[in-house]
Write a protein that holds these residues in place. Structure first.
Motif, PDB file in Angstrom:
ATOM      1  N   UNK A   1     -11.276  83.584 111.474  1.00 36.93           N
ATOM      2  CA  UNK A   1     -11.584  84.690 112.379  1.00 36.93           C
ATOM      3  C   UNK A   1     -12.941  85.318 112.034  1.00 36.93           C
ATOM      4  N   UNK A   2     -13.208  85.499 110.758  1.00 34.72           N
ATOM      5  CA  UNK A   2     -14.479  86.098 110.327  1.00 34.72           C
ATOM      6  C   UNK A   2     -15.676  85.245 110.734  1.00 34.72           C
ATOM      7  N   UNK A   3     -15.518  83.926 110.717  1.00 33.55           N
ATOM      8  CA  UNK A   3     -16.636  83.020 110.950  1.00 33.55           C
ATOM      9  C   UNK A   3     -16.838  82.632 112.409  1.00 33.55           C
ATOM     10  N   UNK A   4     -16.007  83.130 113.298  1.00 30.33           N
ATOM     11  CA  UNK A   4     -16.199  82.782 114.703  1.00 30.33           C
ATOM     12  C   UNK A   4     -17.309  83.639 115.298  1.00 30.33           C
ATOM     13  N   UNK A   5     -18.056  83.084 116.256  1.00 27.90           N
ATOM     14  CA  UNK A   5     -19.133  83.863 116.872  1.00 27.90           C
ATOM     15  C   UNK A   5     -18.570  85.044 117.654  1.00 27.90           C
ATOM     16  N   UNK A   6     -19.336  86.103 117.710  1.00 30.89           N
ATOM     17  CA  UNK A   6     -18.904  87.299 118.425  1.00 30.89           C
ATOM     18  C   UNK A   6     -19.869  87.603 119.560  1.00 30.89           C
ATOM     19  N   UNK A   7     -19.403  88.307 120.535  1.00 32.01           N
ATOM     20  CA  UNK A   7     -20.250  88.726 121.647  1.00 32.01           C
ATOM     21  C   UNK A   7     -20.597  87.599 122.597  1.00 32.01           C
TER      22      UNK A   7
END
Length: 80
Positions: A57-63
């Motif tokens: 979850x931390x390493x997934x792209x955001x936005x």
């Protein structure tokens, strides 16, 4: 409560521990679980999240993905 498995280093973290690692509230973690953004298992009445799932979850792209603005000029509509 942290559970460990000697086979693969699996750790199950409570919602509170997950929230602390992600820097969010426990309610936000429950929302992420409900929306299937984080996969959790339910043991009794409590949810637990694998440490690998937190890293995923931390390493997934955001936005939104970056899309540069067009540099071509737009037609000008001026009434004469």
């Amino acid at each position: 409560m942290t559970h460990s498995s000697s086979n693969d280093g699996l750790q199950l973290l409570s919602v509170a521990q997950t929230a602390k690692l992600l820097g969010v509230t426990r309610q936000r973690v429950h929302d992420l679980i409900k929306n299937e953004q984080i996969i959790a298992c339910k043991l009794g009445r409590y949810y637990y999240v694998e440490n690998a799932e937190i890293e995923r979850y931390k390493n997934q792209p955001t936005g939104k993905p970056y899309q540069p603005r067009s540099t071509t000029s737009q037609p000008s509509f001026i009434d004469n």
